[in-house]
Design an enzyme around this catalytic site. Structure first.
Site, PDB file in Angstrom:
ATOM      1  N   LYS A  57       0.968  -1.100  -0.227  1.00  0.00           N
ATOM      2  CA  LYS A  57       0.483   0.356  -0.200  1.00  0.00           C
ATOM      3  C   LYS A  57       1.110   1.149  -0.035  1.00  0.00           C
ATOM      4  CE  LYS A  57      -1.565   3.104   2.071  1.00  0.00           C
ATOM      5  NZ  LYS A  57      -1.519   3.793   1.323  1.00  0.00           N
ATOM      6  N   GLU A  60       9.812   1.909  11.091  1.00  0.00           N
ATOM      7  CA  GLU A  60      10.248   2.989  10.840  1.00  0.00           C
ATOM      8  C   GLU A  60       9.439   4.243  10.149  1.00  0.00           C
ATOM      9  OE1 GLU A  60      13.670   2.294  11.147  1.00  0.00           O
ATOM     10  OE2 GLU A  60      13.973  -0.215  10.845  1.00  0.00           O
ATOM     11  N   CYS A  82      13.679  11.223   6.424  1.00  0.00           N
ATOM     12  CA  CYS A  82      13.613  10.836   7.875  1.00  0.00           C
ATOM     13  C   CYS A  82      15.205  10.646   8.618  1.00  0.00           C
ATOM     14  CB  CYS A  82      13.050   9.273   8.664  1.00  0.00           C
ATOM     15  SG  CYS A  82      14.224   8.555   6.932  1.00  0.00           S
ATOM     16  N   GLU A 116       9.813  17.078  14.505  1.00  0.00           N
ATOM     17  CA  GLU A 116       9.823  16.696  13.128  1.00  0.00           C
ATOM     18  C   GLU A 116       9.095  17.686  11.625  1.00  0.00           C
ATOM     19  OE1 GLU A 116       8.913  13.296  10.449  1.00  0.00           O
ATOM     20  OE2 GLU A 116      10.508  12.534  10.480  1.00  0.00           O
TER      21      GLU A 116
HETATM   22  P1  NAD Z   1       2.335   8.827   7.263  1.00  0.00           P
HETATM   23  O1  NAD Z   1       2.706   8.309   8.436  1.00  0.00           O
HETATM   24  O2  NAD Z   1       1.350   9.748   7.206  1.00  0.00           O
HETATM   25  O3  NAD Z   1       2.234   7.594   5.619  1.00  0.00           O
HETATM   26  C1  NAD Z   1       2.724   6.422   5.451  1.00  0.00           C
HETATM   27  C2  NAD Z   1       1.648   5.266   4.486  1.00  0.00           C
HETATM   28  O4  NAD Z   1       1.084   5.384   5.621  1.00  0.00           O
HETATM   29  C3  NAD Z   1       1.268   6.215   3.546  1.00  0.00           C
HETATM   30  O5  NAD Z   1       0.627   4.679   2.874  1.00  0.00           O
HETATM   31  C4  NAD Z   1      -0.352   5.785   4.260  1.00  0.00           C
HETATM   32  O6  NAD Z   1      -1.605   6.032   3.521  1.00  0.00           O
HETATM   33  C5  NAD Z   1      -0.319   5.101   5.217  1.00  0.00           C
HETATM   34  N1  NAD Z   1      -1.686   5.627   6.745  1.00  0.00           N
HETATM   35  C6  NAD Z   1      -1.585   6.532   7.183  1.00  0.00           C
HETATM   36  N2  NAD Z   1      -3.117   5.811   8.116  1.00  0.00           N
HETATM   37  C7  NAD Z   1      -3.156   4.377   8.219  1.00  0.00           C
HETATM   38  C8  NAD Z   1      -3.396   3.896   9.202  1.00  0.00           C
HETATM   39  N3  NAD Z   1      -4.731   4.834  10.192  1.00  0.00           N
HETATM   40  N4  NAD Z   1      -3.137   2.809   9.005  1.00  0.00           N
HETATM   41  C9  NAD Z   1      -2.888   2.253   7.790  1.00  0.00           C
HETATM   42  N5  NAD Z   1      -1.765   3.049   6.896  1.00  0.00           N
HETATM   43  C10 NAD Z   1      -2.074   4.710   6.604  1.00  0.00           C
HETATM   44  O7  NAD Z   1       3.863   9.106   6.657  1.00  0.00           O
HETATM   45  P2  NAD Z   1       4.182   9.694   5.116  1.00  0.00           P
HETATM   46  O8  NAD Z   1       3.805  11.891   5.717  1.00  0.00           O
HETATM   47  O9  NAD Z   1       3.992   9.447   4.702  1.00  0.00           O
HETATM   48  O10 NAD Z   1       5.816  10.329   5.648  1.00  0.00           O
HETATM   49  C11 NAD Z   1       6.573  10.975   5.945  1.00  0.00           C
HETATM   50  C12 NAD Z   1       6.544   9.927   7.166  1.00  0.00           C
HETATM   51  O11 NAD Z   1       7.910   8.970   6.974  1.00  0.00           O
HETATM   52  C13 NAD Z   1       7.998  11.489   8.543  1.00  0.00           C
HETATM   53  O12 NAD Z   1       7.235  11.314   9.677  1.00  0.00           O
HETATM   54  C14 NAD Z   1       9.349  10.072   8.094  1.00  0.00           C
HETATM   55  O13 NAD Z   1      10.309  10.711   8.719  1.00  0.00           O
HETATM   56  C15 NAD Z   1       8.879   9.196   7.885  1.00  0.00           C
HETATM   57  N6  NAD Z   1       9.426   7.829   7.542  1.00  0.00           N
HETATM   58  C16 NAD Z   1      10.638   6.886   7.833  1.00  0.00           C
HETATM   59  C17 NAD Z   1      12.422   6.412   7.404  1.00  0.00           C
HETATM   60  C18 NAD Z   1      12.226   5.823   8.417  1.00  0.00           C
HETATM   61  O14 NAD Z   1      13.404   4.645   7.865  1.00  0.00           O
HETATM   62  N7  NAD Z   1      12.569   5.814   9.686  1.00  0.00           N
HETATM   63  C19 NAD Z   1      11.965   6.940   6.355  1.00  0.00           C
HETATM   64  C20 NAD Z   1      10.862   7.564   5.557  1.00  0.00           C
HETATM   65  C21 NAD Z   1       9.897   8.593   6.088  1.00  0.00           C
END
Ligand code: NAD
Length: 491
Positions: free
Chosen positions: A186, A262, A296, A394
């Site tokens: 997804k 992550e 991140c 962040e």
């Molecule tokens: P997000 O959490 O908004 O969304 C990530 C994914 O989760 C999307 O596919 C979204 O549709 C899905 N999602 C959202 N709510 C959900 C729920 N309730 N149930 C299931 N799926 C759900 O994150 P984003 O804005 O897409 O990405 C940015 C974030 O990702 C930042 O916080 C960044 O630090 C983090 N990130 C972490 C790493 C790491 O390796 N630690 C790497 C890249 C990004």
């Protein structure tokens, strides 16, 4: 007209049981080009019923298909072929990634896409080279052999963010597939394009139908949440925001799914007076602003020891002002557009707050000359308290606070004061100091005199609110498998 404004609308479907599929409800949503805010693609909007269909296809492939029964070496051949095909389509994938995310094409071409291919090449070779564990013992004439084997989990759910779309999806797909699982991906709703192109590659490489499935959609109340609640799904590997991780964990608890998270980060670069300042400045700049600061692992706080503060601040300011912001498809562009209007507004709200609580040294304004896209001049602040919101939360954008410090103890207290614990870079020529500070940092990744250095065999992940579990090498293989111990007794 630039290439970014002349694209035709693309059709981005789901991919279930080896075939592209519209959403069962017939709904679609739009993905926009961040450089223009014009429609880039129409995307199938999956929901619980599409997830259920994908889960059935994945379960059928797992229970009755050939994939799980193949040896690791046989699967590794297919996985490696996926890597080859990604490289064959590098230009096309890089263009799609830059159109969908707004990142500079040079980053997609030299970073995201080759790294996506490497994920497959690496895990194919690594998994095939791992021996099973075997222990022998003999007590009072009784001999025993204990064999520990890895078996696939079943149907694995993979949920990914928008900042490095194909790169992070493949970082999960490669180990999950080589271990013999079936997967449902997804991808983030803002950046679904390359995952759909990947489905063509999966089929071309010879993955049996149902082993790779893709369902597009949103998070809460949509495909993402449905994936975390589906009973046929054995595990969720999630990369995204910390708050989303908490919601996912709650849902996964209901059917006791295995989880790997992550999550967010608030990384730092620490420059000591004894550092090689030129390299430290150049790399800290990249650590803060690469991918529009949407990483991140970004060094999104810059701590500089008092004796070097003025020199570093002035050099960084000059370099920030020289960053070429522009069309993501132009090979001269160093910084593209932020991923969406909503995200741009969130980043701007932090800039507005920063102007009240500290001093904006340069940047921070919209670039109107570049049209309707989400272009922002990279911002640099000083005078912000280390415990201000800009230094604790962040932001995930091109915003860098620079903060002076006196001693090791001072800087450690400030760096460790956030809820996050993903990564930090230390710049010093004193190896004893580097070692001491590394041990006292509450993070999963420390870089000494570098940033973003990676060996894919090493554990990757965060402490505190930055995650649960580790990815990379055997850590990924362990997550995507169950281990079974078989004990033999013989005379
Ligand atoms: P997000 O959490 O908004 O969304 C990530 C994914 O989760 C999307 O596919 C979204 O549709 C899905 N999602 C959202 N709510 C959900 C729920 N309730 N149930 C299931 N799926 C759900 O994150 P984003 O804005 O897409 O990405 C940015 C974030 O990702 C930042 O916080 C960044 O630090 C983090 N990130 C972490 C790493 C790491 O390796 N630690 C790497 C890249 C990004």
């Amino acid at each position: 007209m630039t290439a970014a404004t002349t694209q035709k609308t693309v059709q981005i479907k789901n991919y279930i049981g080896g075939k592209p599929a519209s959403a069962l409800g017939g709904e679609t949503f739009e993905t926009l080009n961040p450089a223009t805010n014009k429609v880039l693609g129409q995307v199938a909007q999956g929901g619980a019923e599409d997830i259920e269909m994908a889960a059935q296809a994945a379960k059928e492939a797992f229970d009755r298909g050939p994939w799980r029964k193949m040896s690791v070496a046989e699967r590794a051949e297919v996985v490696s072929k996926i890597g080859d095909l990604i490289l064959e389509r590098k230009e096309e994938l890089a263009t799609a990634e830059s159109l969908d995310t707004g990142k500079p094409i040079t980053e997609s071409l030299t970073g995201d896409i080759p790294r996506s291919a490497l994920n497959f090449h690496f895990f194919a070779k690594f998994a095939a080279s791992q021996a099973e564990e075997l222990y022998s013992n003999s007590i009072n004439g009784v001999n025993e052999r204990h064999l520990a084997i890895r078996e696939p989990l079943g149907v694995c759910g993979l949920i990914t963010p928008w900042n490095l779309p194909l790169y992070l999806a493949t970082w999960k797909l490669a180990p999950a597939l080589v271990m013999g699982n079936s997967c449902i991906l997804k991808p983030a709703e803002w950046t679904p394009y390359t995952a759909f192109l990947f489905s063509e590659i999966a089929s071309q490489a010879g993955l049996p139908p149902g082993v790779f499935n893709l369902v597009n959609g949103f998070g809460p109340g949509s495909a993402g949440e449905a994936l975390t609640l589906n009973k046929a799904v054995a595990s969720i590997s999630f990369t995204g925001e910390t708050t989303t991780g908490k919601a996912i964990m709650k849902n996964c608890a209901q059917s006791l799914k295995k989880v790997s998270f992550e999550l967010g980060g608030k990384g730092a670069s620490i420059i000591f007076d004894d550092a090689d300042l030129d390299t430290a400045i150049e790399t800290s700049l990249r650590a803060a602003y690469r991918n529009q600061g949407q990483i991140c692992l970004a060094g999104s706080r810059l701590f500089v020891q008092e004796g070097s503060f003025k020199k570093v601040r002035d050099a960084i300011k000059a370099k920030v002002e020289a960053i070429r912001v522009g069309d993501p498809l132009d090979s001269n562009t160093e910084m593209g557009a932020l991923v969406s209007k909503e995200h741009l507004e969130k980043v701007q709200s932090y800039i507005d707050l920063g102007k009240k609580e500290g001093k904006l040294i340069t940047g921070g304004e919209r670039i109107k000359e570049l049209g309707e896209g989400n272009f922002l001049r990279p911002a640099l602040f000083e005078g912000l308290p280390y415990d201000s919101r800009l230094c604790q939360e962040e932001i995930f954008g091109p915003v860098l606070p620079i903060i002076p410090f006196k001693t090791e103890e001072d800087v450690l207290a400030m760096v460790n004061s956030t809820d996050y614990g993903l990564s930090t870079s230390i710049w010093t020529e004193n190896v004893n100091r580097a070692h001491r500070v590394s041990r006292d940092l509450e993070v999963g990744l420390v870089w000494v005199n570098c940033w973003f250095a990676r060996d894919l065999r090493t554990p990757f992940g965060g402490q505190k609110s930055s995650g649960i579990g580790r990815e990379g090498g055997n850590h990924s293989l362990d997550f995507f498998s169950e281990t079974k111990t078989i004990s033999y007794r013989y005379k």
